[in-house]
Design an enzyme around this catalytic site. Structure first.
Site, mmCIF file in Angstrom:
data_model
loop_
_atom_site.group_PDB
_atom_site.id
_atom_site.type_symbol
_atom_site.label_atom_id
_atom_site.label_comp_id
_atom_site.label_asym_id
_atom_site.label_seq_id
_atom_site.Cartn_x
_atom_site.Cartn_y
_atom_site.Cartn_z
ATOM 1 N N ALA A 24 13.365 14.674 -54.386
ATOM 2 C CA ALA A 24 12.283 13.918 -53.760
ATOM 3 C C ALA A 24 12.404 12.440 -54.104
ATOM 4 O O ALA A 24 12.740 12.065 -55.225
ATOM 5 C CB ALA A 24 10.936 14.463 -54.222
ATOM 6 N N LYS A 38 0.813 -1.219 0.000
ATOM 7 C CA LYS A 38 0.000 0.000 0.000
ATOM 8 C C LYS A 38 0.840 1.260 0.000
ATOM 9 O O LYS A 38 0.564 2.213 -0.745
ATOM 10 C CB LYS A 38 -0.941 0.007 1.209
ATOM 11 C CG LYS A 38 -1.794 1.259 1.287
ATOM 12 C CD LYS A 38 -2.824 1.192 2.394
ATOM 13 C CE LYS A 38 -2.217 1.284 3.763
ATOM 14 N NZ LYS A 38 -3.245 1.427 4.820
ATOM 15 N N ARG A 94 17.538 8.017 -57.741
ATOM 16 C CA ARG A 94 16.293 7.325 -58.048
ATOM 17 C C ARG A 94 16.343 6.870 -59.506
ATOM 18 O O ARG A 94 17.055 7.455 -60.328
ATOM 19 C CB ARG A 94 15.081 8.221 -57.800
ATOM 20 C CG ARG A 94 15.059 9.492 -58.615
ATOM 21 C CD ARG A 94 13.957 10.422 -58.156
ATOM 22 N NE ARG A 94 13.906 11.626 -58.977
ATOM 23 C CZ ARG A 94 13.462 12.785 -58.566
ATOM 24 N NH1 ARG A 94 13.049 12.917 -57.324
ATOM 25 N NH2 ARG A 94 13.418 13.828 -59.376
ATOM 26 N N ASN A 146 -8.872 10.106 15.985
ATOM 27 C CA ASN A 146 -7.419 9.997 16.083
ATOM 28 C C ASN A 146 -6.825 9.963 14.680
ATOM 29 O O ASN A 146 -7.163 9.104 13.871
ATOM 30 C CB ASN A 146 -7.072 8.714 16.851
ATOM 31 C CG ASN A 146 -5.594 8.396 16.822
ATOM 32 O OD1 ASN A 146 -4.760 9.284 16.703
ATOM 33 N ND2 ASN A 146 -5.267 7.111 16.946
ATOM 34 N N ALA A 152 8.363 16.414 -46.405
ATOM 35 C CA ALA A 152 7.451 15.401 -45.878
ATOM 36 C C ALA A 152 7.967 13.995 -46.155
ATOM 37 O O ALA A 152 8.497 13.705 -47.228
ATOM 38 C CB ALA A 152 6.072 15.583 -46.498
ATOM 39 N N ARG A 166 11.414 12.598 -28.429
ATOM 40 C CA ARG A 166 11.967 11.595 -27.526
ATOM 41 C C ARG A 166 13.222 12.122 -26.822
ATOM 42 O O ARG A 166 13.733 13.186 -27.161
ATOM 43 C CB ARG A 166 12.238 10.311 -28.308
ATOM 44 C CG ARG A 166 10.946 9.631 -28.782
ATOM 45 C CD ARG A 166 11.214 8.483 -29.725
ATOM 46 N NE ARG A 166 12.080 7.479 -29.108
ATOM 47 C CZ ARG A 166 12.621 6.469 -29.789
ATOM 48 N NH1 ARG A 166 12.410 6.364 -31.102
ATOM 49 N NH2 ARG A 166 13.381 5.590 -29.172
ATOM 50 N N ASP A 189 0.795 5.967 5.367
ATOM 51 C CA ASP A 189 -0.239 6.168 4.341
ATOM 52 C C ASP A 189 -0.976 7.494 4.508
ATOM 53 O O ASP A 189 -2.141 7.617 4.142
ATOM 54 C CB ASP A 189 -1.234 5.005 4.353
ATOM 55 C CG ASP A 189 -2.009 4.900 5.663
ATOM 56 O OD1 ASP A 189 -1.713 5.665 6.605
ATOM 57 O OD2 ASP A 189 -2.926 4.057 5.745
ATOM 58 N N HIS A 215 6.160 17.507 -41.698
ATOM 59 C CA HIS A 215 5.185 16.443 -41.904
ATOM 60 C C HIS A 215 5.828 15.056 -41.893
ATOM 61 O O HIS A 215 6.849 14.833 -42.535
ATOM 62 C CB HIS A 215 4.469 16.568 -43.269
ATOM 63 C CG HIS A 215 4.248 17.950 -43.740
ATOM 64 N ND1 HIS A 215 3.187 18.716 -43.320
ATOM 65 C CD2 HIS A 215 4.940 18.726 -44.611
ATOM 66 C CE1 HIS A 215 3.238 19.895 -43.917
ATOM 67 N NE2 HIS A 215 4.300 19.927 -44.695
#
Length: 449
Positions: free
Chosen positions: A418, A21, A435, A169, A375, A328, A103, A358
């Site tokens: 991109a 407790k 790419r 008490n 993004a 974080r 307590d 984003h």
């Protein structure tokens, strides 16, 4: 000489919990720790924590406390039995012995000091705190004879007439330890509970005094989850009222929780469902919330944080975060930067005027001043065994859906195309693009199943 005995041996059956407790928490601190903190303010010579049920857990929780001595009560046969064991283990019974339950987390040091002053000024054998309750159910009743306490009758041993007495008490006693030690071993378990009551000493000591205090919540004992919740509410109301008197606005006070250690500057607005935990500091003119959780973090001037979480990080001045951002530990967001929706920042540093607007993950990274992160940008910092760092120089422009495979170092004023996967370092003022060339096939027909 002042010694303190904190009674913390009970099972707390009504809590319906595997946790002892006294280890349940109010505003981030255990019930026992709060009682210890109040007693430390008295500067006692020694503090005894009398424990029994799951004693190792209790002892571990306070292992960093100085001047704490653990006394084991086995079996748990009542409050009087606990002090009998203490008196057997401690050879010198000098000065005052303050006894209280583990307590009663809201007990104030100032109230304890008043009790000690009464005890000393009247040269009492025992002094205890009493209060009048509208509903005294569950408490021992205190019966006075003139200025002195005649006897205390526990709730389960009261007759119908005795139960009408509202003076109870509070379970906080100051004894002349020498006189207590002379009678403590004469106590017997001649009651309905078959326990040894410390309260039976009151009628055996000649000079027994009562310090009656207002029933303002500080003497609330915790026996079940309802009382735990009430105590938390009392604590939170006190904390938030202090901040409001110092210039903080709560839009929906009841939905927010604030730690005792938290510091909040003037003209801060705390929106609904906002929670500030641990050693958090919010400077002036911020809007925090709604639906925001900040723990052990610094937030500078004129910041807005909405629907987001911040852990163990530094948010400097004039910054907007959220909605739905996750900052974080060990991150620093420098002034005039912006963290937008669905962004996670971990163990990273963003210099002034940087933007991550984003759907991005920035981990183990250093982002230079006035850099814009497009993004969907991801810093791929984990190779399966170790975390690696990404560095991006100032004034850079990172195209949407760029993936950085760390470790990697980009210079100043770098642009990425991109959809690129960047695996090599880039020098200042360069374009990094990786790419495949788009191919359009005309008159294409999908295969039919």
């Amino acid at each position: 000489m002042l010694s303190v005995a904190i009674l913390a041996a009970g099972k707390g059956t009504r809590m319906e919990s595997s946790l002892p407790k006294v280890l349940h928490k109010i505003s981030g601190k255990s019930l026992l720790q709060r009682v210890i903190d109040s007693c430390v303010e008295l500067k006692p010579d020694q503090i005894f924590v009398i424990t029994g049920h799951k004693s190792k857990e209790v002892e571990k929780s306070i292992s960093n406390e100085k001047k704490i001595h653990i006394v084991i009560q086995e079996p748990q046969s009542g409050t009087g039995h606990a002090i009998q064991i203490l008196c057997r283990e401690v050879k010198k019974h000098e000065g005052k012995l303050l006894v209280l339950n583990g307590d009663v987390p809201l007990i104030r040091p100032s109230t304890l000091k008043r009790l000690l002053y009464l005890h000393d000024s009247k040269n009492a054998d025992v002094s205890l705190i009493t209060t009048k309750k509208r509903n005294p159910h569950g408490y021992g009743r205190v019966f006075l004879k003139g200025d002195f306490i005649e006897r205390i009758v526990e709730e389960k041993d009261c007759n119908d007439l005795e139960r009408e007495n509202r003076l109870i008490n509070a379970g906080v006693y100051c004894f002349n330890w020498g006189k207590l030690s002379e009678i403590i071993n004469t106590l017997r378990s001649n009651n309905n509970q078959k326990e040894i009551y410390l309260t039976d000493t009151i009628s055996m000591l000649k000079n027994s005094l009562s310090l009656e205090v207002e029933d303002n919540g500080e003497l609330q004992g915790i026996n079940n989850r309802i009382q735990l919740s009430e105590c938390e509410e009392n604590m939170q109301n006190s904390i938030k009222e202090k901040h409001m008197l110092n210039g903080v606005t709560f839009i929906n006070k009841a939905s927010c929780s604030i730690s005792e250690e938290a510091e909040i500057g003037k003209d801060v607005i705390i929106e609904a469902n906002t929670h500030l935990r641990g050693n958090t500091k919010i400077k002036s003119h911020c809007i925090i919330g709604p639906n925001t959780f900040i723990e052990n973090s610094y937030v500078g001037l004129n910041c807005e944080i909405s629907n987001s979480t911040v852990y163990a990080s530094q948010i400097m001045d004039y910054i907007k975060i959220g909605p739905y951002s996750h900052i974080r530990p060990n991150s620093k967001i420098s002034s005039f930067s912006k963290i937008g929706n669905f962004v996670e920042i971990k163990n990273s540093q963003l210099e002034e005027e940087s933007k991550v607007n984003h759907l991005s993950y920035i981990g183990d990274s250093i982002i230079g001043r006035s850099t814009n992160i497009g993004a969907g940008t991801i810093t791929a910092n984990f190779d399966g065994e170790k975390k690696h760092q990404t560095k991006i120089g100032k004034n850079s422009s990172i195209g949407a859906n760029t993936v950085f495979v760390a470790p990697i170092n980009l210079g100043e004023s770098v642009t990425t195309g991109a959809g690129s996967v960047i695996t090599k370092d880039s020098k200042d003022n360069s374009l990094a693009i990786s790419r495949t060339q788009q191919v359009n096939i005309e008159n294409w027909e999908r295969k039919k199943s």
